[in-house]
Structure formats: structure tokens, C-alpha cells
Design an enzyme around this catalytic site. Structure first.
Site, mmCIF file in Angstrom:
data_model
loop_
_atom_site.group_PDB
_atom_site.id
_atom_site.type_symbol
_atom_site.label_atom_id
_atom_site.label_comp_id
_atom_site.label_asym_id
_atom_site.label_seq_id
_atom_site.Cartn_x
_atom_site.Cartn_y
_atom_site.Cartn_z
ATOM 1 N N ASP A 180 0.848 -1.198 0.000
ATOM 2 C CA ASP A 180 0.000 0.000 0.000
ATOM 3 C C ASP A 180 0.888 1.254 0.000
ATOM 4 O OD1 ASP A 180 -1.948 2.093 1.483
ATOM 5 O OD2 ASP A 180 -3.123 0.577 0.436
ATOM 6 N N TYR A 314 -3.422 10.988 0.593
ATOM 7 C CA TYR A 314 -3.878 10.850 -0.792
ATOM 8 C C TYR A 314 -3.761 12.174 -1.527
ATOM 9 C CZ TYR A 314 -5.551 6.174 0.156
ATOM 10 O OH TYR A 314 -5.611 4.839 0.464
ATOM 11 N N HIS A 370 -4.476 -7.980 0.511
ATOM 12 C CA HIS A 370 -3.814 -6.689 0.644
ATOM 13 C C HIS A 370 -3.008 -6.545 1.924
ATOM 14 C CE1 HIS A 370 -3.436 -2.467 -0.478
ATOM 15 N NE2 HIS A 370 -3.757 -2.128 0.751
#
Lengths: 405, 408
Positions: A180, A314, A370
Site C-alpha cells: 500500500d 492521498y 492486501h
């Protein structure tokens, strides 16, 4: 540079625990369409079940005591242009003196506890495999790390923070593991500190830019074989599906993190839904228990900077959605290992991963998604041991510290 | 023909005390996030604004006063309407008749994050009688799931269903033939209603956000050819602004079109969260409109106190795009009914005017120097002026409703 690390204990004030419970008592649930399932987002039944458990059964103090068994610290790191940031991290040394220093970096919606199951395995000494000294920080703005106070804290700043952290602990040369944002920041660390400090790294979410005719002509040509290559077609179709149906959170956080921050800071069930959607959809059928989920969400709820701060990563790493996550980075020759897990949602064609760096190790797993370190700790540790162990492609990358007794 | 009043019930807005108490209790527990130094509006709704609004909502905002004023100003009703495959929905609407018997029946349709109150300022203007301009009988519906309309209970309530519901509402009120005004979803649903119910029932419609598909050589050859010509500076700026908006301003839309339930939990549970989510659009999409705190709080309170809760309002994005997999106007191709367009400068989608030919037979165009997305609220006189011109004597849609030209 010497900065002294202070031992850290998680100790959420009583008032904060009480306020969480007061809010859960007043929780207001939305309606739901008949037969919605997971089509519209997290099902109501799941949120009600988890919220009831959080309110009535989940014991935060018990979880806190258990978390505090992990050796944690804080230290002040000067980041160019951002002043001093107080960084929280796990640091567990192996009994093996020449253990390989390893920096483990989590992502979103992850946190430092993702290292938990790896710790006993990575630090264990043996003649058969290398041991590691493990450092696992909370990203600035996550967990118990201070958040940056001003705009612009992007890839280079995260890389700088972590490199300085390792240097401050006396680890001038180290290896790295991440998925990630841990992967994305790994690209920056390799670009800026590769070879000099970061000697090799393993990613469990190998992701980079799409090949174009100019950037990677051979990989681009491979795309032309699409009609004849079912594996490639399937992988691209899966990624396109994710792009179309799974990027709401990304777009919101990359453009208006403050706006979603009000909801995440104020509503426990809002935060729960926002994160649990990813915990559920990102794993390969991992049997989350209520306690596991709620401990995870509670870290976000009780985090130092609050649940609104993490969304900003982000925005910062995409320039407010105006460029990709890898701005300014290129291929590096720092030895790179790729750990492929079948249920990882971001699964790009394997050949594309060679655009990230010099691939020296690859592993293909049968199970896992993930959150590899959490779901499949043995598998991930096995990869690290194979990559950095005797006979492995990155054995001895850290001079004088090959991890053996 | 007299309206069918048998299933209609007068509606009075009356939020229970318990709901007011719960709101206050939640507001008292509000936990606000941090904010970056100098963030301004760059990262979303600013902390100082939200903090101030939350404090006022808790301590000083008088909901009952607003409720009384709404009840005084707007004659409201509910009635059950059946929609194929979706059972019966109890639909809430404003209905005010003009004193002019031959006034033109007009359906006013809001969008997101709008609601029925957007008709408030235009209502007295539209229903006013004068020899200078036409008058209208106005019906302002709350979309299913919004305001005090019941929400659909199952998946698949999309363009076709909205059109059916609107048409049935107008028919139930005795308006066999009517016109339509809408923006935001009101615009999109206008296209659907025009295709499905025009020209038989819907005779003409007006939109204040002329968003359309790009013309193709096959669908609209003349418009297509026109669209190939170099765009003028103003059009280029509009396209650029639209492009920037697509990059920076669509997070909410992608979220609501893919995972409306997930964000729904936050909006249903956190007044501050709902406030920020809606307030950000009220400011971003309007043209320097001087929102007062009470205006904002009344607006958000409608969402908070709505019959089905705020989460239900989001599903229209999912249904109309099939979960973000298809264009909104896919099922509304080729409307032929007369359409009027009003362009407001701060509207978020500013597409080349040549594209609007895909919306129908253009009989009216107006361009304004001021105003944004919430035209009826920001620029009521301008909007009503346009509607009056379009449907009035000498206008492109004059007399579209036989026997009801809007004049005494």
C-alpha cells in the site's frame, strides 16, 4: 545526528473512551435497499453487528495492554521545511547482533500493528535463516505519530522522515518491506536513499505507472498481444473494474480530505464503515473477528492526530489528484523483491513491476490479500528470509549484517 | 378537470421534539478534525466555517421558527403513487395554483444536494398574474428519498421510474399536459421525462444546467459539424473549467455512484459530517452567493430531518449510472420535445453550446452574467424571467399547453 528515542505507551484518556461510548449510544443508522448485499457499500447488518460489539463487548483497555507488550517509542525527526515531527514507532531488536535492520512501513487504512505478527518471526535467531532488527513507524498523521502541520508533506518527506528515523537508531544501512503506501513510499526511499542507505526491499503491492510506447516500448508492445493473452486480459479487466467501482474513497481523499475528515472524526460508525469496507474487500477471505476489526478501527479512532489526518496522504501524494502517486520517481537498481498475493485488489500485470526497479526476487502465493503481514505473516517472513538469506539474491546487502548468529 | 384530491393529504412539517433533542445531543458530542495551516478551501470545507456552523446549530439556530415559516410559505401535500415494480411510494410536494385559471402547469424538480425548498423564492414569481407575462400553477416535488418523500425500497429505481412517478403526480393533480423546469438531477430527469412522457404529457421543458452528450455525426449531424469548428475563448475557458472540475470536484460523485451506503453511515450519524459534505457544495457550486449561517443550517436540517435520512438521497447516483458503469443520459437519448436553456456562469459543467442540441428542439437560450448551480435560490428573478420569456407571448414555447397560455 543523534536523537534520543523515548519509550512510548498507548494510554488513551478515560474521557476519550467515554466519549466513544456516548457516541455509540446515540448512533443513528441509515436505511438500506432490500437485497443490497455489498453492492452499495458495507451492509447494514455488518455495521450494526460491529457497532453493537464495539459498544457492549469490545474491551479497549485489554487491547491497549496487549498492544503495550510491543516495544514502542517516539522520537523527534527534523523534516526539511516542516520542522520537527514526533514520530511513533515499534522497535524490536533481535538477539542476533548482526541482524539485518529492517524498516516496515504500513499504508492506508493500515497502521503500525500490522507488524505485530511478523515481530517474533523476523527477530528469531537461527542457523537456517537470517534474523532482522525491526523498525515499524506510524506514518506521520497516523497512529501515534504527529501529523505534519502544513501542506506539501509528500513522498520525499515521508522518505526523509523514515530514513532519518533509521539513521537516528544507528541503522545507516537497512532493508525495507511495505505494501500500500508502504510500497509507494518505498519507491521514494529507493529513489532518494537507495544504495547509500536503503540496500534492498520487498513489496507486497508491486504497483507503478502504466507502460507507454515511450516509457517502456517492450511492455507496451506486450499490451498489443492482449487479444491472445487471457492472463493479461483478465488482470487488466480486474484493474479496470476496480478503477470504475472502487475508487470513490481515493477520489474523495485525494481532493477533499478535510470534508470527509469531519465525518471520520465525528462518527464512530462512519469511520467503521469507511475502513471496514477496505478490510473486508481487500483480503482473501480472511476470517476477521469482531475484536480484530474493532481494535483496528480503534487505533484510527484514538489516533494522535485524529481520523481526519490520514486521508491527507492521498491529497499530498497526488498533488490534489493532479498527478500520479509516483511523481518524480524513476526506475532504480536497488534490489527489489515482489511478493504476489492472489487477493490483492491492485494486481497489475506482473511484467509491469519491472518498471519499478531491479527485480531480484519474486514469489507467488496461493492465499492472501492486501494486508499480507496481517493475513499471511509466515508467507511474508518466508519471502524476506529467502530474499535476504544465504543463497538468496540479496544476501549480505547490508555489509557486516547478514542476519546469522 | 378538478384535481383528484381523494388520496392527497395536506402536509405540515413537524419534526418531533425527540429528533431535535437527538440532534442537539449529537452536536454536543461533536469531535472536529485537525486542519493544515493555511488550508483555506483547498482541502475541503474549512474548519473555522464548520466549527462556527456546528456551534450555531447546537445553541442558536431556531429550527421551529424555520419550520413555521416553511409551513406558512409553502402549501404542501403527500400522496401515494404507484411505480411499476416498486410498489407505492408516498410522495411529498409543494402545490400552489395561480389565480389565473389558464395558468401553465409546471413541474419543478430539484437535485442533490438540493431539495423542494429551492422552489421557495421562485414560487410567488411564477404564480404571479400579469398581462406582461404568463403565470404558472407550480408543483415542486421532493424526489423519492429526499425531503418528506418516501424512498424506494429496492434497487433499480432509475430514470424511467422517476419519469413515471413525475407523470403520475401531474396527472393525479389534473394536469394532463404540463411543462417542466429543473437543474442538477432535475435536469437529467427532465431529459428522461421528455423522452418518456413527451410530447403527449410533457410539452416542453427548461433547464438551468444544459449538460448533454457530445453530438455525433449520426445523432445530430449539424450540431456535430458545428462542434468541429474551433471553439471561441469563452467556450475554451468553460471546457477548461469543466476539466478542472472533473479532476478536483468529482470525489463525492464517484463515491455516491459506487458506494453510497458506505458514506451513508457517516451522513446519517454525524450532523457535522453531513453539514460539511453539503456545505462544501453550497459554496463551491454557487456564484459568491452570500449564504447566511441560518440559510445553510435550514438547508442542511432538511437533509438531517428528512423522512428517509440523508443516506437515501445518495442512491440516485448509483442507480442512474448503474454503479458508475454507464453514462447518466444513456436511457434518455434523442428527446425531441422543445427545450429551453439557461446558462449561468458559475455552473460546474460548462460544455460547448453546440452540444446542447442533443437535449431536444432548442426554442430558448439565455446567458447570464451572474449565478451558479443553485439558480432558483441564487438568481430567482433571472430564472423566472427566462421561464416567462420562453413560455410567454412571442416566446419559443408559447402556447405549448393547449388552452393554458398563462394569461388571464
Amino acid at each position: 545526528m543523534t536523537t534520543w528515542a523515548k519509550p512510548f505507551t498507548v494510554a488513551v484518556p478515560d474521557a476519550d473512551v467515554e466519549r466513544l461510548h456516548a457516541k455509540l449510544e446515540l448512533a443513528t443508522f441509515p436505511d438500506e435497499l432490500d437485497g443490497a448485499g455489498w453492492d452499495y457499500g458495507v451492509p447494514l447488518a455488518d455495521i450494526k453487528r460491529l457497532s453493537e460489539y464495539w459498544k457492549n463487548t469490545f474491551d479497549w483497555r485489554k487491547a491497549e495492554r496487549s498492544i503495550n507488550e510491543i516495544p514502542q517509542f517516539t522520537t523527534d525527526i527534523e523534516v526539511d521545511g516542516f520542522g520537527s515531527l514526533n514520530v511513533h514507532f515499534v522497535h524490536q531488536k533481535s538477539e542476533v547482533e548482526n541482524a539485518i535492520p529492517l524498516l516496515f512501513v504500513h499504508g492506508w487504512p493500515g497502521h503500525f500493528l500490522e507488524v505485530r505478527k511478523l515481530l517474533p518471526l523476523l527477530t528469531a535467531g537461527s542457523h537456517d535463516h537470517p534474523a532482522f532488527h525491526v523498525v515499524a513507524p506510524s506514518l506521520p498523521g497516523f497512529g501515534f505519530s504527529e501529523a505534519p502541520g502544513k501542506p506539501g508533506f509528500a513522498g520525499p518527506q515521508f522518505a526523509e522522515t523514515f530514513n532519518k528515523l533509521m539513521l537516528s537508531l544507528g541503522y545507516n544501512e537497512y532493508v525495507y518491506q511495505g505494501g500500500d503506501f508502504g510500497h509507494i513510499i518505498g519507491v521514494y526511499v529507493a529513489n532518494i536513499y537507495g544504495h547509500k542507505h536503503m540496500k534492498g526491499w520487498l513489496s507486497n503491492m508491486p504497483m507503478y505507472r502504466r507502460p507507454t510506447a515511450f516509457s517502456n516500448p517492450l511492455l507496451f508492445l506486450e499490451l498489443l498481444t492482449l487479444p491472445f493473452n487471457k492472463t493479461l486480459r483478465d488482470r487488466i479487466a480486474a484493474v479496470q473494474h476496480l478503477q470504475t467501482t472502487g475508487m470513490g474513497y481515493f477520489n474523495v481523499q485525494a481532493t477533499v480530505p478535510q470534508t470527509i475528515g469531519y465525518s471520520l472524526a465525528d462518527s464512530p460508525i462512519g469511520l467503521l464503515a469507511w475502513l471496514y469496507e477496505k478490510l473486508y474487500m481487500g483480503v482473501g477471505g480472511y476470517p476477521w473477528t469482531e475484536d480484530e476489526v474493532l481494535e483496528w478501527i480503534s487505533i484510527y479512532w484514538f489516533s494522535r492526530a485524529g481520523p481526519g489526518a490520514p486521508a491527507r496522504i492521498y491529497y499530498e501524494l497526488t498533488g490534489g489528484n493532479s498527478h500520479d502517486l509516483f511523481e518524480g520517481t524513476t526506475w532504480t537498481s536497488v534490489p527489489l523483491g515482489l511478493a504476489w498475493f492472489p487477493q490483492e485488489p491492485v494486481r497489475l500485470p506482473k511484467s509491469w513491476a519491472h518498471m519499478i526497479g531491479k527485480v531480484v526476487f519474486e514469489s507467488d502465493h496461493e492465499v492472501g490479500g492486501h494486508f499480507a503481514a496481517f493475513e499471511q505473516p509466515q508467507a511474508l517472513v518466508s519471502d524476506l528470509r529467502k530474499m535476504f538469506g544465504k543463497g538468496g539474491p540479496a544476501h549480505g546487502v547490508v555489509p557486516g549484517k547478514d542476519g546469522y548468529q | 378537470m378538478a384535481p383528484a384530491a381523494d388520496t392527497e393529504t395536506p402536509f405540515t412539517l413537524a419534526v418531533p421534539d425527540s429528533a431535535l433533542e437527538l440532534l442537539r445531543a449529537k452536536l454536543a458530542l461533536t469531535r472536529l478534525p485537525d486542519e493544515l495551516d493555511g488550508a483555506g478551501w483547498e482541502y475541503g470545507a474549512p474548519l473555522a466555517d464548520v466549527r462556527r456552523l456546528v456551534a450555531r446549530w447546537q445553541d442558536a439556530f431556531d429550527w421551529r421558527a424555520h419550520e413555521n415559516a416553511i409551513n406558512d410559505a409553502l402549501p404542501m401535500f403527500t400522496r401515494p403513487l404507484a411505480v411499476d415494480g416498486h410498489g407505492t411510494l408516498d410522495v411529498h410536494y409543494v402545490h400552489k395554483r395561480s389565480e389565473v385559471p389558464n395558468a401553465i402547469p409546471l413541474l419543478f424538480v430539484h437535485g442533490w444536494p438540493g431539495h423542494f425548498l429551492e422552489v421557495r423564492k421562485v414560487l410567488p414569481l411564477l404564480t404571479a398574474a400579469s398581462p406582461e407575462h404568463p403565470s404558472f400553477h407550480v408543483v415542486a416535488v421532493s424526489l423519492p428519498g429526499y425531503g418528506f418523500s418516501e424512498a424506494p425500497r429496492k434497487p433499480g429505481f432509475s430514470g424511467k421510474q422517476y419519469a413515471e412517478l413525475f407523470n403520475k403526480l401531474m396527472l393525479s393533480l389534473g394536469y394532463e399536459e404540463y411543462v417542466y423546469q429543473g437543474g442538477d438531477w432535475g435536469h437529467m430527469l427532465g431529459a428522461y421525462t421528455a423522452v418518456q412522457c413527451g410530447p403527449k404529457n410533457l410539452k416542453a421543458w427548461h433547464t438551468n444546467i444544459p449538460v448533454s452528450e457530445q453530438p455525433t455525426l449520426w445523432s445530430h449531424p449539424l450540431a456535430y459539424l458545428k462542434s468541429l469548428l474551433p471553439y471561441d475563448q469563452k467556450t475554451l475557458e468553460g471546457l477548461q473549467a469543466t476539466g478542472l472540475y472533473r479532476m478536483k470536484g468529482l470525489g463525492y460523485m464517484i463515491q455516491q455512484a459506487t458506494k453510497p451506503q458506505t458514506i451513508g453511515y457517516s451522513l446519517a450519524d454525524s450532523p457535522a459530517g453531513l453539514l460539511a459534505w453539503v456545505y462544501e457544495k453550497l459554496v463551491a457550486w454557487s456564484d459568491d452567493y452570500p449564504w447566511t449561517d441560518d440559510e445553510v443550517l435550514e438547508w442542511v436540517s432538511i437533509y438531517w430531518f428528512s423522512r428517509s435520512g440523508p443516506a437515501a438521497t445518495l442512491r440516485i447516483y448509483y442507480e442512474m449510472t448503474a454503479g458508475n458503469t454507464q453514462d447518466i443520459l444513456k436511457g434518455a437519448k434523442g428527446p425531441t420535445v422543445p427545450v429551453g436553456l439557461s446558462y449561468f456562469p458559475q455552473e460546474v459543467f460548462r460544455l460547448p453550446k453546440s452540444w446542447a442540441h442533443t437535449l431536444g428542439k432548442i426554442v430558448f437560450v439565455a446567458e447570464h452574467g451572474k449565478g451558479g448551480h443553485f439558480a432558483a435560490h441564487e438568481q430567482p428573478e433571472a430564472l423566472v424571467g427566462d421561464v416567462r420569456k420562453m413560455f410567454g407571448k412571442g416566446g419559443g414555447a408559447y402556447g405549448v399547453v393547449p388552452g393554458k397560455d398563462g394569461y388571464a
